[in-house]
Design an enzyme around this catalytic site. Structure first.
Site, short mmCIF file in Angstrom:
data_model
loop_
_atom_site.label_atom_id
_atom_site.label_comp_id
_atom_site.label_asym_id
_atom_site.label_seq_id
_atom_site.Cartn_x
_atom_site.Cartn_y
_atom_site.Cartn_z
N HIS A 151 0.84 -1.20 0.00
CA HIS A 151 0.00 0.00 0.00
C HIS A 151 0.88 1.25 0.00
O HIS A 151 0.64 2.19 -0.78
CB HIS A 151 -0.91 -0.05 1.23
N GLU A 152 1.91 1.28 0.86
CA GLU A 152 2.77 2.47 0.95
C GLU A 152 3.68 2.61 -0.26
O GLU A 152 3.94 3.72 -0.73
CB GLU A 152 3.58 2.46 2.25
N HIS A 155 1.69 4.28 -2.84
CA HIS A 155 1.62 5.74 -2.64
C HIS A 155 2.85 6.42 -3.24
O HIS A 155 2.73 7.45 -3.89
CB HIS A 155 1.54 6.10 -1.15
#
Length: 178
Positions: A151-152, A155
């Site tokens: 997820h990061e 980003h």
């Protein structure tokens, strides 16, 4: 659970979290020099901001308005965590190996009103550099921590979890608990 890594000191400033559709969230972050004092300060700010945000298990530089490839993950104490490396801050991270794909529900501080079903690797090998020392770190993880790292990393690549859902039928209004 594995032993936690030594984190960047928690001397950072709490910064506001930007929300979609802020353009910084849709642009790939720049690679950084892990030894640069600005990168070290950014890492500390990410930790400080994550720590004051209830339920937050990860935060990337674009989420605080900085187009840089730096993020923090810490799933310590989360009920869905199987493996936990403690507080991990990585610069210029990349996925080396991703296997055992599975669907799971995700939310995001930058998309506060929605959650979505996203297919992610359940087993992950990630490589990046530690802020400050510039030491290269390769770690193997699984389950919820693997999902948080992916997820990061997304980003930092200019992607939100909404970019990974298979369609509108996999997006849901976030439940509010009083």
């Amino acid at each position: 659970m594995t032993a936690p890594l030594e984190p960047v000191p928690d001397a950072g400033k709490v910064r506001p979290v930007v929300a979609a559709p802020d353009p910084v969230l849709s642009r790939p972050g720049d690679r950084v020099d892990p030894a640069d004092p600005e990168t070290v300060a950014l890492a500390a700010d990410l930790i400080a901001t994550m720590r004051v945000s209830p339920g937050c298990v990860g935060l990337a530089a674009p989420q605080i308005g900085v187009g840089a490839h730096v993020f923090v993950v810490d799933v310590t104490g989360h009920p869905r965590a199987k493996t936990c490396h403690g507080t991990v801050v990585l610069c210029n991270a990349e996925i080396v190996e991703a296997t055992r794909w599975q669907k799971g529900r995700e939310g995001c501080m930058s998309v506060p009103d929605l959650t979505g079903d996203v297919k992610r690797a359940g087993h992950l090998v990630v490589r990046g550099t530690l802020p400050g020392s510039g030491e290269e770190l390769t770690l193997t993880t699984d389950a919820f921590e693997a999902r948080a790292f992916q997820h990061e990393i997304d980003h930092c690549a200019g992607l939100l979890f909404l970019d990974r859902v298979p369609g509108p039928n996999a997006i849901f209004a976030r439940k509010v608990y009083l």
